[in-house]
Design an enzyme around this catalytic site. Structure first.
Site, PDB file in Angstrom:
ATOM      1  N   HIS A 149      24.220   4.509  99.769  1.00 15.55           N
ATOM      2  CA  HIS A 149      23.642   3.566 100.892  1.00 15.55           C
ATOM      3  C   HIS A 149      22.182   3.974 101.247  1.00 15.55           C
ATOM      4  O   HIS A 149      22.000   5.422 100.768  1.00 15.55           O
ATOM      5  CB  HIS A 149      24.625   3.846 102.164  1.00 15.55           C
ATOM      6  CG  HIS A 149      23.991   3.080 103.284  1.00 15.55           C
ATOM      7  ND1 HIS A 149      24.378   2.013 103.480  1.00 15.55           N
ATOM      8  CD2 HIS A 149      23.491   3.750 104.335  1.00 15.55           C
ATOM      9  CE1 HIS A 149      23.766   1.574 104.772  1.00 15.55           C
ATOM     10  NE2 HIS A 149      23.200   2.619 105.266  1.00 15.55           N
ATOM     11  N   ASP A 182      30.511   2.712 105.770  1.00 12.34           N
ATOM     12  CA  ASP A 182      29.582   3.972 105.229  1.00 12.34           C
ATOM     13  C   ASP A 182      30.059   5.355 105.898  1.00 12.34           C
ATOM     14  O   ASP A 182      29.054   5.907 106.338  1.00 12.34           O
ATOM     15  CB  ASP A 182      28.232   3.601 105.858  1.00 12.34           C
ATOM     16  CG  ASP A 182      27.618   2.173 105.159  1.00 12.34           C
ATOM     17  OD1 ASP A 182      28.001   2.034 103.918  1.00 12.34           O
ATOM     18  OD2 ASP A 182      26.953   1.354 105.816  1.00 12.34           O
TER      19      ASP A 182
HETATM   20  C1  GAR Z   1      20.447  -0.352  97.299  1.00 15.60           C
HETATM   21  O1  GAR Z   1      19.177   0.033  98.025  1.00 15.60           O
HETATM   22  C2  GAR Z   1      21.587   0.255  97.914  1.00 15.60           C
HETATM   23  O2  GAR Z   1      21.461   1.211  98.246  1.00 15.60           O
HETATM   24  C3  GAR Z   1      21.716  -0.994  99.010  1.00 15.60           C
HETATM   25  O3  GAR Z   1      21.336  -2.102  98.418  1.00 15.60           O
HETATM   26  C4  GAR Z   1      20.619  -2.026  97.410  1.00 15.60           C
HETATM   27  C5  GAR Z   1      20.971  -2.572  96.149  1.00 15.60           C
HETATM   28  O4  GAR Z   1      19.865  -2.651  95.243  1.00 15.60           O
HETATM   29  N1  GAR Z   1      22.997  -0.784  99.444  1.00 15.60           N
HETATM   30  C6  GAR Z   1      23.454  -1.146 100.800  1.00 15.60           C
HETATM   31  O5  GAR Z   1      22.807  -1.290 101.563  1.00 15.60           O
HETATM   32  C7  GAR Z   1      25.015  -1.100 101.037  1.00 15.60           C
HETATM   33  N2  GAR Z   1      25.056  -0.816 102.450  1.00 15.60           N
HETATM   34  P1  GAR Z   1      20.191  -2.981  93.446  1.00 15.60           P
HETATM   35  O6  GAR Z   1      21.025  -4.405  93.734  1.00 15.60           O
HETATM   36  O7  GAR Z   1      18.902  -3.137  93.079  1.00 15.60           O
HETATM   37  O8  GAR Z   1      21.114  -1.956  93.097  1.00 15.60           O
END
Ligand code: GAR
Length: 192
Positions: free
Chosen positions: A112, A148
């Protein structure tokens, strides 16, 4: 949790870009890595990350989550078939039900983009900037039935600059995420 191969069978769940998936794939290729990624699950057929798994010859399982309990029961079956012991949520934008979490016998990790317990949920970077926080960061935690909120495995603190916008800050945090997730997995598995 370790199998005779010495590696933990892992599934990565994604919904979009898949940059964390990429870092986990690279991590898994390391001889000393404790995981083998056997499956990528996506709720979104347009997720860019699906291309990555194809490129790396990892099986994909694509499932629409509109009917969540149906989707989760299908996913559980595939996880069982593939003997998955660890799920890594990596930008997976669906909330898994209590029943799913209970039925899956391994561990579930999530990454997160905030210093939990601060800024749970969506639009973390925007809220951090609006609140003029001096620090943000990212957290890898175990998944429980509250959003979370599971046990924190590792966090990385990132300085927020006065002139930061969502684009700058999310880029810096994301870079840290790519390092943190493999470290958190190693930490979790070395204690289980
Ligand atoms: C990342 O920043 C992750 O931490 C976030 O989504 C993005 C996905 O990027 N996750 C959340 O917000 C979950 N609550 P990615 O597809 O490039 O890995």
């Amino acid at each position: 949790m370790e199998k005779s191969t010495g590696k933990t069978n892992t599934a990565v769940f994604i919904s979009g870009r898949g940059s964390n998936l990429k870092s986990l794939i690279n991590f898994s290729k390391n001889k000393k890595s404790p995981i083998k990624i056997k499956l990528v699950v996506s709720n979104n057929s347009k997720a860019k990350g699906l291309k990555l798994s194809k490129k790396n010859k990892i099986e994909n399982f694509l499932i629409n989550f509109k009917n969540k309990s149906y989707a989760e029961s299908k996913v559980l079956k595939v996880l069982k078939n593939k003997k998955i012991e660890l799920i890594c949520l990596a930008g997976f934008m669906k909330i898994l039900s209590k029943a799913f979490i209970k039925k899956f016998k391994g561990e579930i990790l999530n990454i997160h983009p905030s210093l939990l317990p601060k800024y749970k949920g969506l639009n973390t970077h925007l809220r951090v900037i609006r609140n003029k926080e001096k620090f943000s960061g990212c957290t890898v935690h175990l998944v429980n039935s509250r959003l979370d909120s599971g046990k924190i495995i590792l966090q990385k603190k990132i300085k927020v600059f006065k002139n930061d916008n969502v684009t700058n800050l999310s880029k810096r945090v994301l870079k840290a995420e790519h390092k943190l997730y493999p470290r958190a997995i190693s930490k979790l598995l070395s204690f289980s």
